[in-house]
Design a protein around this motif. Structure first.
Motif, PDB file in Angstrom:
ATOM      1  N   GLN A  66      17.457  -1.011   1.288  1.00 16.88           N
ATOM      2  CA  GLN A  66      16.938  -2.011   0.329  1.00 16.88           C
ATOM      3  C   GLN A  66      16.241  -3.032   1.168  1.00 16.88           C
ATOM      4  O   GLN A  66      15.075  -3.481   0.958  1.00 16.88           O
ATOM      5  CB  GLN A  66      17.604  -2.539  -0.660  1.00 16.88           C
ATOM      6  N   SER A  67      16.850  -3.498   2.376  1.00 20.95           N
ATOM      7  CA  SER A  67      16.132  -4.493   3.284  1.00 20.95           C
ATOM      8  C   SER A  67      14.702  -4.134   3.598  1.00 20.95           C
ATOM      9  O   SER A  67      13.889  -4.741   3.739  1.00 20.95           O
ATOM     10  CB  SER A  67      17.203  -4.936   4.266  1.00 20.95           C
ATOM     11  N   LEU A  68      14.878  -2.902   4.313  1.00 22.35           N
ATOM     12  CA  LEU A  68      13.826  -2.239   4.645  1.00 22.35           C
ATOM     13  C   LEU A  68      12.599  -2.205   3.568  1.00 22.35           C
ATOM     14  O   LEU A  68      11.134  -2.598   3.722  1.00 22.35           O
ATOM     15  CB  LEU A  68      13.921  -0.616   5.337  1.00 22.35           C
ATOM     16  N   LYS A  72       8.222  -4.252   2.331  1.00 21.51           N
ATOM     17  CA  LYS A  72       6.901  -3.757   1.915  1.00 21.51           C
ATOM     18  C   LYS A  72       6.259  -5.086   1.085  1.00 21.51           C
ATOM     19  O   LYS A  72       4.946  -4.802   0.920  1.00 21.51           O
ATOM     20  CB  LYS A  72       6.924  -2.641   1.131  1.00 21.51           C
ATOM     21  N   ASN A  73       7.016  -5.779   0.433  1.00 22.63           N
ATOM     22  CA  ASN A  73       6.361  -6.718  -0.356  1.00 22.63           C
ATOM     23  C   ASN A  73       5.951  -8.050   0.122  1.00 22.63           C
ATOM     24  O   ASN A  73       5.279  -9.065  -0.321  1.00 22.63           O
ATOM     25  CB  ASN A  73       7.500  -7.304  -1.695  1.00 22.63           C
ATOM     26  N   GLU A  79       3.505  -3.358   4.236  1.00 22.72           N
ATOM     27  CA  GLU A  79       3.532  -2.227   3.196  1.00 22.72           C
ATOM     28  C   GLU A  79       2.880  -0.783   3.881  1.00 22.72           C
ATOM     29  O   GLU A  79       3.440   0.178   3.701  1.00 22.72           O
ATOM     30  CB  GLU A  79       2.424  -2.494   1.856  1.00 22.72           C
ATOM     31  N   GLU A  80       1.568  -1.111   4.550  1.00 16.36           N
ATOM     32  CA  GLU A  80       1.090   0.120   5.149  1.00 16.36           C
ATOM     33  C   GLU A  80       1.972   0.775   6.254  1.00 16.36           C
ATOM     34  O   GLU A  80       2.354   2.163   6.304  1.00 16.36           O
ATOM     35  CB  GLU A  80      -0.233  -0.088   5.715  1.00 16.36           C
ATOM     36  N   ARG A  84       3.851   4.486   5.806  1.00 15.36           N
ATOM     37  CA  ARG A  84       3.515   5.573   6.415  1.00 15.36           C
ATOM     38  C   ARG A  84       4.884   5.954   7.188  1.00 15.36           C
ATOM     39  O   ARG A  84       5.156   7.222   7.487  1.00 15.36           O
ATOM     40  CB  ARG A  84       2.697   5.070   7.878  1.00 15.36           C
ATOM     41  N   ALA A  85       5.683   5.312   7.465  1.00 20.46           N
ATOM     42  CA  ALA A  85       7.005   5.676   8.045  1.00 20.46           C
ATOM     43  C   ALA A  85       7.765   6.686   7.186  1.00 20.46           C
ATOM     44  O   ALA A  85       8.464   7.658   7.416  1.00 20.46           O
ATOM     45  CB  ALA A  85       7.940   4.416   8.521  1.00 20.46           C
TER      46      ALA A  85
END
Length: 148
Positions: A66-68, A72-73, A79-80, A84-85
């Motif tokens: 969830q940390s990862l 994104k936010n 986010e990109e 992509r990962a």
């Protein structure tokens, strides 16, 4: 609030690229520096490792999956990079659908981690689920190989 480990998306992207590179394994090389092949497959000193979202989070030094996802936010750039990962991980799992040994695990992770959902048969009685069709094709292929 804890300090963020990654200040820029570029910094995170470099670490993500390092993660995927670390998964390639270490092939056994002959005296000319070429990979040793046995029965059509490369022989490895250290086997390649499948990419996972949790494995990526661990490699990045984060406390949870969830940390990862929370990164994104932070910005469009984060986010990109993270999307992509995750797409690279999803593409690996999708490729395993065609592999007799990995198809069940691939189906599980695609359904539960990437939103691929099994669909019920349509009203005309015909199935329309790609994962089921691939699994059925693999069964047919395995049966035909047994008879050879």
């Amino acid at each position: 609030m804890a300090a963020l480990r990654y200040k820029t998306a570029k910094e995170m992207e470099e670490k993500i690229d390092n993660y995927f590179e670390s998964l390639k394994g270490q092939p056994l090389l002959d005296c000319e520096g070429q990979p040793v092949v046995c029965k059509g497959r490369i022989v490895f000193l250290e086997e390649p490792t499948p990419p996972t979202v949790c494995g990526l989070a661990l490699h990045l030094g984060l406390k949870s999956r969830q940390s990862l996802l929370n990164y994104k936010n932070r910005s469009k750039a984060f986010e990109e990079v993270i999307s992509r990962a995750k797409l690279r991980i999803e593409a690996y799992a999708e490729g395993r659908l065609f592999d007799r040994d990995g198809s069940r695990g691939a189906q599980f992770t695609l359904e539960n981690n990437f939103g691929w959902k099994k669909e019920d048969a349509s009203s005309d009685g015909e199935g329309n689920n790609l994962i089921d069709a691939i699994a059925e094709s693999l069964k047919d292929l395995n049966l035909s190989l047994i008879h050879i």
